[in-house]
Design a protein around this motif. Structure first.
Motif, PDB file in Angstrom:
ATOM      1  N   SER A  23      28.617  30.253   7.616  1.00  0.00           N
ATOM      2  CA  SER A  23      29.269  31.341   6.896  1.00  0.00           C
ATOM      3  C   SER A  23      29.746  30.863   5.531  1.00  0.00           C
ATOM      4  O   SER A  23      29.523  31.506   4.509  1.00  0.00           O
ATOM      5  CB  SER A  23      30.464  31.850   7.708  1.00  0.00           C
ATOM      6  OG  SER A  23      31.242  32.718   6.925  1.00  0.00           O
ATOM      7  N   GLY A  26      26.862  29.320   1.327  1.00  0.00           N
ATOM      8  CA  GLY A  26      25.999  30.455   1.031  1.00  0.00           C
ATOM      9  C   GLY A  26      25.649  30.520  -0.438  1.00  0.00           C
ATOM     10  O   GLY A  26      25.670  29.499  -1.142  1.00  0.00           O
ATOM     11  N   LEU A  27      25.352  31.720  -0.893  1.00  0.00           N
ATOM     12  CA  LEU A  27      25.059  31.905  -2.311  1.00  0.00           C
ATOM     13  C   LEU A  27      26.208  31.370  -3.158  1.00  0.00           C
ATOM     14  O   LEU A  27      25.999  30.886  -4.263  1.00  0.00           O
ATOM     15  CB  LEU A  27      24.865  33.394  -2.603  1.00  0.00           C
ATOM     16  CG  LEU A  27      23.678  34.075  -1.907  1.00  0.00           C
ATOM     17  CD1 LEU A  27      23.762  35.589  -2.085  1.00  0.00           C
ATOM     18  CD2 LEU A  27      22.366  33.550  -2.479  1.00  0.00           C
ATOM     19  N   ASN A  29      27.868  28.694  -2.795  1.00  0.00           N
ATOM     20  CA  ASN A  29      27.760  27.251  -3.053  1.00  0.00           C
ATOM     21  C   ASN A  29      26.582  26.921  -3.945  1.00  0.00           C
ATOM     22  O   ASN A  29      26.662  26.035  -4.782  1.00  0.00           O
ATOM     23  CB  ASN A  29      27.535  26.482  -1.746  1.00  0.00           C
ATOM     24  CG  ASN A  29      28.631  26.717  -0.762  1.00  0.00           C
ATOM     25  OD1 ASN A  29      28.871  27.848  -0.343  1.00  0.00           O
ATOM     26  ND2 ASN A  29      29.328  25.663  -0.392  1.00  0.00           N
ATOM     27  N   SER A 232      33.904  30.882  -1.389  1.00  0.00           N
ATOM     28  CA  SER A 232      33.066  29.853  -0.805  1.00  0.00           C
ATOM     29  C   SER A 232      33.480  29.524   0.632  1.00  0.00           C
ATOM     30  O   SER A 232      32.622  29.282   1.482  1.00  0.00           O
ATOM     31  CB  SER A 232      33.111  28.593  -1.672  1.00  0.00           C
ATOM     32  OG  SER A 232      32.121  27.699  -1.251  1.00  0.00           O
ATOM     33  N   LEU A 237      38.008  37.799   4.054  1.00  0.00           N
ATOM     34  CA  LEU A 237      37.176  38.974   4.321  1.00  0.00           C
ATOM     35  C   LEU A 237      36.678  38.980   5.759  1.00  0.00           C
ATOM     36  O   LEU A 237      35.498  39.230   6.016  1.00  0.00           O
ATOM     37  CB  LEU A 237      35.990  39.071   3.358  1.00  0.00           C
ATOM     38  CG  LEU A 237      36.295  39.541   1.943  1.00  0.00           C
ATOM     39  CD1 LEU A 237      34.998  39.764   1.169  1.00  0.00           C
ATOM     40  CD2 LEU A 237      37.102  40.820   1.919  1.00  0.00           C
ATOM     41  N   SER A 329      27.783  36.434   9.042  1.00  0.00           N
ATOM     42  CA  SER A 329      29.237  36.508   9.207  1.00  0.00           C
ATOM     43  C   SER A 329      29.844  37.679   8.446  1.00  0.00           C
ATOM     44  O   SER A 329      31.012  38.001   8.643  1.00  0.00           O
ATOM     45  CB  SER A 329      29.891  35.201   8.757  1.00  0.00           C
ATOM     46  OG  SER A 329      29.916  35.116   7.346  1.00  0.00           O
ATOM     47  N   MET A 401      40.099  40.497  -2.279  1.00  0.00           N
ATOM     48  CA  MET A 401      40.256  39.179  -1.647  1.00  0.00           C
ATOM     49  C   MET A 401      41.616  38.541  -1.930  1.00  0.00           C
ATOM     50  O   MET A 401      42.266  38.063  -1.001  1.00  0.00           O
ATOM     51  CB  MET A 401      39.099  38.242  -2.004  1.00  0.00           C
ATOM     52  CG  MET A 401      37.821  38.642  -1.287  1.00  0.00           C
ATOM     53  SD  MET A 401      36.411  37.596  -1.655  1.00  0.00           S
ATOM     54  CE  MET A 401      36.848  36.117  -0.820  1.00  0.00           C
TER      55      MET A 401
HETATM   56  N1  TRP Z   1      31.053  32.007   1.792  1.00  0.00           N
HETATM   57  C1  TRP Z   1      29.818  32.653   1.496  1.00  0.00           C
HETATM   58  C2  TRP Z   1      29.223  32.033   0.242  1.00  0.00           C
HETATM   59  O1  TRP Z   1      29.721  31.056  -0.220  1.00  0.00           O
HETATM   60  C3  TRP Z   1      29.960  34.131   1.328  1.00  0.00           C
HETATM   61  C4  TRP Z   1      30.631  34.756   2.476  1.00  0.00           C
HETATM   62  C5  TRP Z   1      30.164  34.861   3.724  1.00  0.00           C
HETATM   63  C6  TRP Z   1      31.909  35.279   2.488  1.00  0.00           C
HETATM   64  N2  TRP Z   1      31.093  35.447   4.514  1.00  0.00           N
HETATM   65  C7  TRP Z   1      32.164  35.703   3.792  1.00  0.00           C
HETATM   66  C8  TRP Z   1      32.851  35.394   1.533  1.00  0.00           C
HETATM   67  C9  TRP Z   1      33.379  36.253   4.118  1.00  0.00           C
HETATM   68  C10 TRP Z   1      34.082  35.946   1.856  1.00  0.00           C
HETATM   69  C11 TRP Z   1      34.338  36.340   3.151  1.00  0.00           C
HETATM   70  O2  TRP Z   1      28.263  32.511  -0.277  1.00  0.00           O
END
Ligand code: TRP
Length: 460
Positions: A23, A26-27, A29, A232, A237, A329, A401
């Motif tokens: 989770s 992702g994009l 990082n 990240s 969320l 996630s 957020m």
């Molecule tokens: N963390 C993920 C990223 O870095 C994005 C992501 C997935 C996310 N689930 C999340 C961000 C929940 C906030 C809340 O791309």
């Protein structure tokens, strides 16, 4: 509410860690972190990012996993049940609802960008970047995103893969996907870094990432770092609250959160070490903004004497895997809520919720083409040049957020008693670790988040 729905639990700690790291990684990082680092001057930003992640992101991650486990249900019903149990103010229910809705909206556009990653795997595989000039790379990207039909196709494919994984349930869908994909992701990343280390631009790339140039640091650097850290780490969320709800009592949340935050930060740094040496080897711009991955890197792949198509394919595969394990996630919170509320089979629930997010995502698809001149908030005098996509991304990452992060730290730090949280974390209320965590939760996290919030709103 009907009788309590009983969710599956993670098979073991490894499965949970893989899902949570999946989770987090992702994009954010591999796409966002490198270009934000590039825009903010490299090393100094990274130092600040690491410090704020440890001081603010990690404690909130612990709180979120803890709240999830305390309730054991979807974030909505988890927060509602804690509020009822401890007779707290109804205001806290915003944490549950706000975060689930926020995750759903992020999913709608995350899937559009995830679709770009899929598209670029194919382009790399077909040798599509060979010999690309900077102009050609720009127009390739422009023509692709300019086509509503193409973006819709790849967005649909991405969401279909995501739904297929989530509808299989925790053990047969999510765990199976992440326990295969996360080790693969790590191998791909290490391979990319090793390649980067052999290029002529490695030392320049390394210096760019790790030489601290404090002349570029402003107050805004801190705010950007905190915001990026939240995104990240997947906090605020619902994702981590949902994953925490599936966690057994005998798993240590502080230790797990430490592993998750460490892995997430390591991957971001390794992504930087994979990307910037290529950028410098081919004398490209590190400050390419959102186009760094989709325009600048293809130029580098296209200029490689040999192996360009292979490397491009592997890189965008890495990006796609990272995006899918995060999208899982983002879908799961609303699915877990719908499971509790609707009483349908999980497969039906996942298709309805995922289908709805797909539909909402079309507005983001059109933001890059047919509706690229439509600025929904401009009549209100806000975000004058923001498309629907921009407006959603802006309001979620800069407003929703931080608000949820703030509420969550106040909830865990002030609303819940010291003994209740110590018990939920399985820590002694007198231990140093617990006291440090609670101090950060009560003071530093709320003040840090409040400052991003105010600065963002004031700076507009
Ligand atoms: N963390 C993920 C990223 O870095 C994005 C992501 C997935 C996310 N689930 C999340 C961000 C929940 C906030 C809340 O791309």
């Amino acid at each position: 509410m009907r009788e309590t729905f009983v969710h599956d639990h993670w098979s073991n700690r490894f499965a949970f860690i893989m899902a949570a790291v999946g989770s987090a990684v992702g994009l954010g990082n591999i796409w966002r972190f490198p270009y934000i680092t590039g825009e903010n001057g490299g090393g100094a930003f990274i130092l600040i990012y690491v410090v704020t992640t440890i001081a603010i992101g990690l404690p909130i991650l612990i709180a979120e996993l803890m709240i999830g486990r305390m309730g054991g249900q979807s974030p909505v019903n988890t927060v509602n049940s804690i509020v009822d149990r401890f007779r707290l103010s109804a205001i806290w229910k915003l944490i549950g609802w706000g975060s689930v809705i926020g995750a759903f909206v992020v999913l709608s556009y995350y899937s559009v960008i995830g679709g770009w990653a899929f598209r670029y795997v194919l382009a790399g595989f077909m040798g599509g970047f060979s010999g690309m000039t900077p102009d050609a790379a720009g127009s390739f990207f422009g023509e692709f995103t300019g086509s509503a039909a193409q973006l819709t196709f790849w967005h649909t494919l991405f969401m279909a893969v995501n739904i297929t994984i989530v509808l299989g349930g925790l053990k047969f869908g999510i765990e199976r996907a992440v326990t295969v994909m996360m080790p693969l992701l790590f191998l791909l990343l290490v391979a990319m870094v090793i390649y980067g280390a052999t290029t002529a631009g490695f030392s320049e790339g390394f210096a760019f990432l790790f030489d601290f140039d404090f002349s570029k640091v402003t107050a805004n650097t801190f705010l950007t770092a905190i915001g990026q850290g939240f995104f990240s780490l997947s906090v605020a969320l619902a994702a981590m609250m949902t994953y925490g709800a599936y966690l057994d009592r005998d798993v240590s949340i502080p230790r797990s959160a430490g592993i998750i935050a460490f892995a997430d930060t390591l991957v971001a740094l390794l992504a930087g070490l994979a990307i910037f040496p290529l950028v410098f080897t081919f004398a490209l711009e590190p400050s390419g903004g959102p186009g760094l991955i989709f325009v600048t890197l293809p130029i580098a792949f296209g200029k490689m004497a040999a192996g360009g198509p292979l490397l491009a394919t592997l890189f965008f595969l890495l990006l796609s895997v990272a995006a899918i394990t995060s999208a899982i996630s983002l879908l799961e919170p609303a699915v877990s809520w719908a499971e509790e509320s609707w009483g349908f089979r999980r497969s039906v629930t996942a298709m309805i919720v995922g289908g709805a997010a797909w539909f909402v995502g079309l507005a983001s698809v059109f933001s890059f083409n047919d509706w690229s001149g439509f600025f929904p908030l401009a009549p209100l005098g806000l975000l004058e040049n923001a498309t629907i996509f921009d407006a959603l991304d802006y309001s979620i990452t800069n407003i929703l957020m931080p608000t949820i992060g703030l509420l969550m730290s106040l909830f865990a730090g002030w609303a819940l008693s010291r003994d209740a949280v110590a018990e939920a974390l399985d820590l002694s209320p007198f231990g140093l670790g617990f006291r440090a965590w609670r101090f950060l939760m009560r003071y530093l996290a709320p003040l840090g988040v409040l400052s991003i919030f105010i600065a963002n709103v004031v700076a507009g």
